[in-house]
Design an enzyme around this catalytic site. Structure first.
Site, mmCIF file in Angstrom:
data_model
loop_
_atom_site.group_PDB
_atom_site.id
_atom_site.type_symbol
_atom_site.label_atom_id
_atom_site.label_comp_id
_atom_site.label_asym_id
_atom_site.label_seq_id
_atom_site.Cartn_x
_atom_site.Cartn_y
_atom_site.Cartn_z
ATOM 1 N N LYS A 131 4.254 10.255 3.224
ATOM 2 C CA LYS A 131 5.113 9.208 2.656
ATOM 3 C C LYS A 131 6.605 9.463 2.923
ATOM 4 O O LYS A 131 6.989 10.568 3.321
ATOM 5 C CB LYS A 131 4.835 9.115 1.149
ATOM 6 C CG LYS A 131 3.412 8.647 0.801
ATOM 7 C CD LYS A 131 3.231 8.568 -0.710
ATOM 8 C CE LYS A 131 1.885 7.983 -1.087
ATOM 9 N NZ LYS A 131 1.747 7.881 -2.566
ATOM 10 N N TYR A 190 -1.144 -1.985 -0.256
ATOM 11 C CA TYR A 190 -1.318 -1.648 -1.673
ATOM 12 C C TYR A 190 -1.776 -2.851 -2.512
ATOM 13 O O TYR A 190 -1.605 -2.840 -3.731
ATOM 14 C CB TYR A 190 -0.027 -1.066 -2.245
ATOM 15 C CG TYR A 190 0.154 0.414 -1.953
ATOM 16 C CD1 TYR A 190 -0.781 1.355 -2.403
ATOM 17 C CD2 TYR A 190 1.253 0.889 -1.262
ATOM 18 C CE1 TYR A 190 -0.623 2.717 -2.154
ATOM 19 C CE2 TYR A 190 1.423 2.253 -1.009
ATOM 20 C CZ TYR A 190 0.480 3.159 -1.460
ATOM 21 O OH TYR A 190 0.642 4.503 -1.223
ATOM 22 N N PHE A 227 3.973 -0.735 -11.547
ATOM 23 C CA PHE A 227 4.803 -0.024 -10.577
ATOM 24 C C PHE A 227 4.689 -0.590 -9.162
ATOM 25 O O PHE A 227 5.249 -0.028 -8.225
ATOM 26 C CB PHE A 227 4.468 1.473 -10.582
ATOM 27 C CG PHE A 227 3.018 1.808 -10.310
ATOM 28 C CD1 PHE A 227 2.514 1.821 -9.014
ATOM 29 C CD2 PHE A 227 2.152 2.116 -11.349
ATOM 30 C CE1 PHE A 227 1.187 2.128 -8.753
ATOM 31 C CE2 PHE A 227 0.820 2.418 -11.105
ATOM 32 C CZ PHE A 227 0.335 2.427 -9.802
ATOM 33 N N ARG A 271 -8.620 14.627 -0.681
ATOM 34 C CA ARG A 271 -8.153 14.396 -2.057
ATOM 35 C C ARG A 271 -7.906 15.740 -2.745
ATOM 36 O O ARG A 271 -6.978 15.882 -3.540
ATOM 37 C CB ARG A 271 -9.187 13.585 -2.860
ATOM 38 C CG ARG A 271 -9.428 12.149 -2.377
ATOM 39 C CD ARG A 271 -8.293 11.195 -2.591
ATOM 40 N NE ARG A 271 -7.835 11.109 -3.963
ATOM 41 C CZ ARG A 271 -7.025 10.137 -4.408
ATOM 42 N NH1 ARG A 271 -6.611 9.163 -3.593
ATOM 43 N NH2 ARG A 271 -6.611 10.117 -5.657
ATOM 44 N N THR A 303 -2.398 12.815 -8.584
ATOM 45 C CA THR A 303 -1.330 11.835 -8.317
ATOM 46 C C THR A 303 0.018 12.336 -8.835
ATOM 47 O O THR A 303 1.030 12.229 -8.137
ATOM 48 C CB THR A 303 -1.675 10.488 -9.006
ATOM 49 O OG1 THR A 303 -2.990 10.090 -8.602
ATOM 50 C CG2 THR A 303 -0.677 9.414 -8.633
ATOM 51 N N ASN A 363 5.209 11.344 -4.240
ATOM 52 C CA ASN A 363 4.237 12.443 -4.268
ATOM 53 C C ASN A 363 3.697 12.805 -2.876
ATOM 54 O O ASN A 363 2.585 13.303 -2.739
ATOM 55 C CB ASN A 363 3.096 12.109 -5.248
ATOM 56 C CG ASN A 363 2.382 10.815 -4.880
ATOM 57 O OD1 ASN A 363 2.651 10.219 -3.839
ATOM 58 N ND2 ASN A 363 1.456 10.390 -5.718
ATOM 59 N N HIS A 385 -0.631 9.982 0.766
ATOM 60 C CA HIS A 385 -1.690 9.061 0.348
ATOM 61 C C HIS A 385 -2.984 9.534 0.979
ATOM 62 O O HIS A 385 -2.975 10.032 2.107
ATOM 63 C CB HIS A 385 -1.396 7.635 0.840
ATOM 64 C CG HIS A 385 -2.601 6.731 0.751
ATOM 65 N ND1 HIS A 385 -2.917 6.041 -0.402
ATOM 66 C CD2 HIS A 385 -3.590 6.471 1.647
ATOM 67 C CE1 HIS A 385 -4.053 5.378 -0.187
ATOM 68 N NE2 HIS A 385 -4.480 5.611 1.035
ATOM 69 N N GLU A 423 -8.692 1.059 5.320
ATOM 70 C CA GLU A 423 -7.318 1.541 5.533
ATOM 71 C C GLU A 423 -7.111 2.021 6.977
ATOM 72 O O GLU A 423 -6.053 1.795 7.564
ATOM 73 C CB GLU A 423 -6.995 2.644 4.522
ATOM 74 C CG GLU A 423 -6.910 2.104 3.100
ATOM 75 C CD GLU A 423 -6.779 3.175 2.024
ATOM 76 O OE1 GLU A 423 -6.702 2.804 0.842
ATOM 77 O OE2 GLU A 423 -6.754 4.379 2.345
HETATM 78 P P1 ADP Z 1 -3.387 8.119 -5.634
HETATM 79 O O1 ADP Z 1 -2.307 8.010 -4.551
HETATM 80 O O2 ADP Z 1 -3.481 9.526 -6.178
HETATM 81 O O3 ADP Z 1 -4.725 7.573 -5.191
HETATM 82 P P2 ADP Z 1 -3.004 5.663 -7.174
HETATM 83 O O4 ADP Z 1 -3.932 5.018 -6.181
HETATM 84 O O5 ADP Z 1 -3.327 5.519 -8.621
HETATM 85 O O6 ADP Z 1 -2.871 7.247 -6.865
HETATM 86 O O7 ADP Z 1 -1.524 5.126 -6.967
HETATM 87 C C1 ADP Z 1 -1.020 4.850 -5.689
HETATM 88 C C2 ADP Z 1 0.392 5.380 -5.596
HETATM 89 O O8 ADP Z 1 1.225 4.668 -6.504
HETATM 90 C C3 ADP Z 1 0.585 6.852 -6.010
HETATM 91 O O9 ADP Z 1 0.252 7.784 -4.995
HETATM 92 C C4 ADP Z 1 2.047 6.894 -6.379
HETATM 93 O O10 ADP Z 1 2.903 6.962 -5.231
HETATM 94 C C5 ADP Z 1 2.229 5.528 -7.053
HETATM 95 N N1 ADP Z 1 2.022 5.607 -8.513
HETATM 96 C C6 ADP Z 1 0.852 5.839 -9.165
HETATM 97 N N2 ADP Z 1 1.024 5.827 -10.502
HETATM 98 C C7 ADP Z 1 2.355 5.572 -10.701
HETATM 99 C C8 ADP Z 1 3.179 5.420 -11.857
HETATM 100 N N3 ADP Z 1 2.675 5.535 -13.091
HETATM 101 N N4 ADP Z 1 4.504 5.187 -11.671
HETATM 102 C C9 ADP Z 1 5.029 5.053 -10.431
HETATM 103 N N5 ADP Z 1 4.301 5.170 -9.299
HETATM 104 C C10 ADP Z 1 2.986 5.430 -9.424
HETATM 105 MG MG MG Z 2 -5.224 5.593 -4.669
#
Ligand code: ADP
Ligand code: MG
Length: 140
Positions: free
Chosen positions: A11, A51, A59, A87, A93, A114, A117, A128
């Site tokens: 990212k 997304y 968010f 993962r 996350t 973070n 992805h 994807e």
């Molecule tokens: P992951 O990437 O671990 O699969 P999610 O699919 O739940 O997590 O979320 C997608 C992305 O959205 C996350 O990797 C992160 O960049 C962002 N995100 C997730 N939860 C939050 C939150 N509470 N506030 C801001 N950004 C978030």
């Molecule tokens: Mg996800």
């Protein structure tokens, strides 16, 4: 265990800090092979499409702004149990909750910024991968 493919993104927060090589080394050390990779700067429409499943989350707008704030590196990773393995090496996350030694624990800046992805299931992995790559770009 079957050989799988999964989709990964390094990212903008990570490319900004020049961490592509360090993250790739962690992916490879976890047994994942990078069988396709390219650097690009997503448009707003591309980020919103990618997304779309998070469209209703509070968010979503911020996430799309962040994902278009700089270049990303999109990748296809291959290996035994690649989806779960990726993962695992990514970590939770929220970097604060991620296990020691994971990418997000090591380099993540916060729950949004973070670093990486990774697809969460075979169906989303296929979808994807197809969003960013054509078949001839995957060289296993
Ligand atoms: P992951 O990437 O671990 O699969 P999610 O699919 O739940 O997590 O979320 C997608 C992305 O959205 C996350 O990797 C992160 O960049 C962002 N995100 C997730 N939860 C939050 C939150 N509470 N506030 C801001 N950004 C978030
Ligand atoms: Mg996800």
């Amino acid at each position: 265990m079957a050989i799988e493919r999964t989709f990964s993104i390094i990212k903008p927060d990570a490319t900004a800090r020049n961490l592509t090589g360090k993250i790739n080394a962690m992916l490879e050390a976890a047994g994942l092979r990078i069988v396709a990779q390219k650097r690009l700067h997503m448009t707003r429409a591309q980020a919103e499409g990618f997304y779309a499943v998070h469209k209703a989350r509070p968010f979503f707008g911020e996430l799309c702004t962040y994902m278009t704030s700089g270049p990303v590196v999109v990748q296809v990773l291959q290996g035994e149990n690649a989806i779960a393995r990726n993962r695992e090496v990514m970590g939770a996350t929220d970097p604060a909750k991620a296990a020691e030694g994971t990418i997000r624990k090591t380099y993540g800046e916060g729950i949004e910024r973070n670093c990486v992805h990774g697809s969460d299931a075979p169906e989303t992995a296929a979808e994807e991968i197809g969003y960013f790559f054509s078949g001839i770009e995957l060289v296993g």
